[in-house]
Motif scaffolding. Structure first.
Motif: not given
Length: 712
Positions: A528-542
């Motif tokens: 569960y997450t709010q936006t997919w941009s949060d995932v990209e920011a955390r993992i550091g790689s698109r």
């Protein structure tokens, strides 16, 4: 007869023929002679007219219900015991399969000529104005009446869900939506902005997982009290409260204990779990490589010595590695055939302190002599060589290399949190249980993990990320050795349901293999997450973020505020053909003096079709709370409405968290014969009572343990 346009927002003209048929039926019954009919024929004809009136009335009522449904949806609340569940399917809520008809209907509601009938009426607006005016006055009782949600109140306020109710109201005929459990191992992604129902949806899914008997592991970075109470209530309802584990960094005195780096299939995993939390950009990448090798050397040494690595031990040896070097070298030399009599030979070695290099001048003489003996005898051991390399660094240079490691370990080993993530198994007075994932899976456990991220984001991320790494390692062992790995007797294969709220705060590189390969071990992950941009920011790689998204095969999207996130769903949908009408009129004069008409006119309605997205990103931004679109069953789009769990009359629901804590404390020392005590290598032989050993400590009164390999 089928019509090219379905217009459910037109005037309900069906009531006119319904009224006419009903009136004619009454007239036939009362005065059959007027129509030159015998009474029997009149009665027969009146029956036909009544049936026709009912048919037409039903058609008109359908339009009114449809329009009412667009403005206000009925409340959807389920008592906890009424939540349906199945061994083969997963219940998602009420809804319907979305197709071209619903896209057309939603398009029609956005037309200017129909917007007025979807807005609240004048009486509704007057009631809301009255409530604002009388608030805080002696006439406030009037506002309480108009706010009452009762059948006799024609103007109750709309539920505080916001959004556009027409999105779900375009289909009045709802039904229960179920998903095949076989698709759960493909994993599920739930997207939605804050306070729109992600956690309530999690409660619905977790409730069913608990009742099915799954191993349930829930990561809650924020610490939602209602989610915790719901999990505990459902565990009690399913008769599984003895399998419930409570781990919370914010309540260390009540929490179970867990060593994030104590369980592994390869010792290299310890270093990986720790260095995953360090910065990897710029110079940090080079330092992270050194830290990995440094921690790996310490982990290999501790494992060889029979010690379980922990954050506390790694922090201790990072500040002073000499004791570990000394312990390991003594352990190794005692077992090295070529080093027979090494202790006596070391006594004869003389070292001139002035001849030592700068790095070794401040080292203990015993360590210096052992290292000198190893070099003189040309002895080699991989772990000893790694430790010798570390200890040979000059102190200031060494401190620079591990500068990023020490602050992280300080946070993980400070205060009462250190007791949770670095459990001391020698403390028999500490009754808080210690768990590991293999033990949880074997027992069929239910684990709530509260990470208290609002208090300390870095500690929460480090512990949560390490837990994911440990789960990935556990999946690898199960996948490699079979579903009965680690069990003393054959047992049925258990599904392992992992729920990760705000998972963007927890993920790392190890999350990719967890999704890629853990399905074969019975893992079914819901994130569960709010936006997919949060995932990209955390993992550091698109690219890595897309790799994670590609392994989440089921998508449920609630209201989102980011159009890029909304496109994750809308870009996967087909375009549909929407029909529009256009009125055209034309008039032309006639200048022919012989023509009888002075002008001609023509009016027509033109029907045209155009391709349009099935739903657009704007529709996802307008979703009311508690509603979602779901892409399930191989790309089928469903519109969902999740039930709100009604805890008001749930006998299993604790009044507050204190009731949960008290009950868990009373069960902390419960174990079963044949069970291994995590982290000790001890096995429970017999369960006894405190009266059998009155002189024993409280913790020890509950069990008799049998040591393996020389004591315990």
């Amino acid at each position: 007869m089928s019509y090219p346009i379905e217009n459910l927002l037109r005037r309900p003209v069906e009531f006119i023929p319904a009224a006419a048929s009903f009136t004619a039926a009454i007239a036939l019954i009362l005065t059959p002679d007027t129509f030159l009919l015998t009474p029997s024929l009149a009665y027969l004809a009146s029956v036909g007219l009544v049936l026709h009136a009912g048919w037409r009335f039903q058609q008109g009522s359908r339009l009114l219900r449809y329009r009412a449904n667009l403005k206000r949806l009925p409340n959807y609340v389920l008592a906890a015991e009424d939540i349906p569940w199945s061994e083969r399917y997963l219940f998602l809520g009420l809804g319907f399969r979305w197709d071209q008809r619903h896209s057309q209907r939603l398009h029609d509601t956005r037309r200017p000529e129909y917007r007025q009938m979807l807005e609240p009426g004048a009486l509704y607006r007057a009631a809301r104005r009255l409530e604002r005016k009388v608030e805080g006055t002696p006439f406030d009782w009037l506002g309480r009446i108009t706010r009452k949600d009762a059948w006799w109140n024609p103007v109750p306020p709309l539920p505080p869900v916001g959004g556009d109710t027409a999105i779900h109201g375009v289909e009045p005929e709802e039904e229960e939506v179920w998903m095949d459990l076989a698709d759960r191992v493909g994993h599920m992604l739930v997207l939605g902005t804050t306070r729109v129902g992600k956690t309530r949806l999690a409660e619905l899914l977790i409730t069913q997982d608990i009742r099915r008997g799954d191993v349930v592991i829930v990561f809650d970075p924020k610490g939602d009290a209602e989610l915790l109470k719901r999990m505990y209530a459902e565990a009690k309802r399913a008769g599984r409260e003895d399998e419930f584990y409570f781990f919370h960094l914010g309540y260390p005195e009540l929490s179970a204990r867990y060593n994030p780096v104590g369980s592994f299939s390869r010792v290299t995993e310890v270093a990986t779990r720790i260095t995953n939390q360090l910065p990897k950009e710029g110079e940090g990448a080079n330092f992270a490589q050194f830290v990995w090798g440094f921690v790996n050397a310490m982990s290999k040494a501790m494992t060889a010595l029979g010690r379980t690595p922990s954050y506390q031990d790694i922090y201790r040896y990072a500040n002073d590695i000499e004791p570990l070097v000394l312990d390991y070298c003594q352990f190794w030399l005692d077992r090295e055939p070529r080093a027979a009599g090494w202790r006596e030979e070391i006594e004869t070695i003389e070292v001139d302190p002035k001849s030592l290099d700068k790095a070794m001048k401040n080292r203990a003489m015993e360590v210096v002599k052992i290292l000198a003996y190893i070099r003189e005898k040309d002895l080699y051991d991989d772990t000893a060589a790694s430790l010798m390399k570390v200890i040979s660094y000059e102190q200031s240079y060494y401190n620079k290399l591990i500068a990023s490691l020490i602050p992280l370990l300080e946070k993980l080993t400070t205060g009462k949190v250190a007791e949770l993530v670095s459990p001391d198994m020698s403390r028999l007075d500490d009754r808080r249980p210690v768990f590991d994932w293999m033990g949880v899976i074997n027992r069929g456990g239910i684990v709530y993990v509260g990470l208290d991220a609002l208090t300390d984001y870095e500690v929460a991320g480090a512990v949560g990320n390490s837990m994911f790494s440990d789960l990935t390692s556990t999946a690898g062992r199960i996948y490699k050795h079979g579903e009965t790995y680690g069990q003393s007797a054959p047992a049925p294969k258990r599904r392992i349901s992992i729920h990760a709220d705000e998972f963007n705060e927890l993920i790392g590189d190890e999350f990719i293999p967890l999704l890629n390969k853990a399905g074969g071990a019975g893992y079914q992950v819901t994130v569960y997450t709010q936006t997919w941009s949060d995932v990209e920011a955390r993992i550091g790689s698109r690219a890595k973020a897309q790799q994670i998204g590609g392994n989440l095969n089921t998508l449920i999207m609630l209201r989102v505020k980011n159009t890029d996130t909304a496109k994750i769903l809308t870009d996967q949908l087909d375009e549909v053909e929407l029909v529009t009408t256009m009125s055209a009129s034309q008039a032309s004069d006639s200048n022919n003096p012989l023509d009888f008409s002075d002008f001609t006119s023509r009016n027509e309605d033109r029907i045209s079709a155009r391709l349009s997205p099935m739903i657009g990103p704007a529709d996802l931004v307008r979703l009311p709370k508690g509603q979602a679109f779901a892409l399930i069953d191989g790309g089928k789009l469903y519109k969902l409405r999740m039930p709100l769990p009604d805890a008001s009359h749930d006998p299993m629901m604790p009044e507050d968290l204190a009731a949960v804590a008290d009950d868990m404390q009373s069960r902390y020392a419960r174990v079963s014969p044949g069970e291994f005590v995590p982290g000790t290598g001890w096995q429970v032989e017999e369960v006894v009572t405190e009266h059998d050993y009155p002189e024993a400590p409280d913790w020890l009164k509950s069990v008799i343990v049998e040591g393996r390999g020389g004591g315990g």
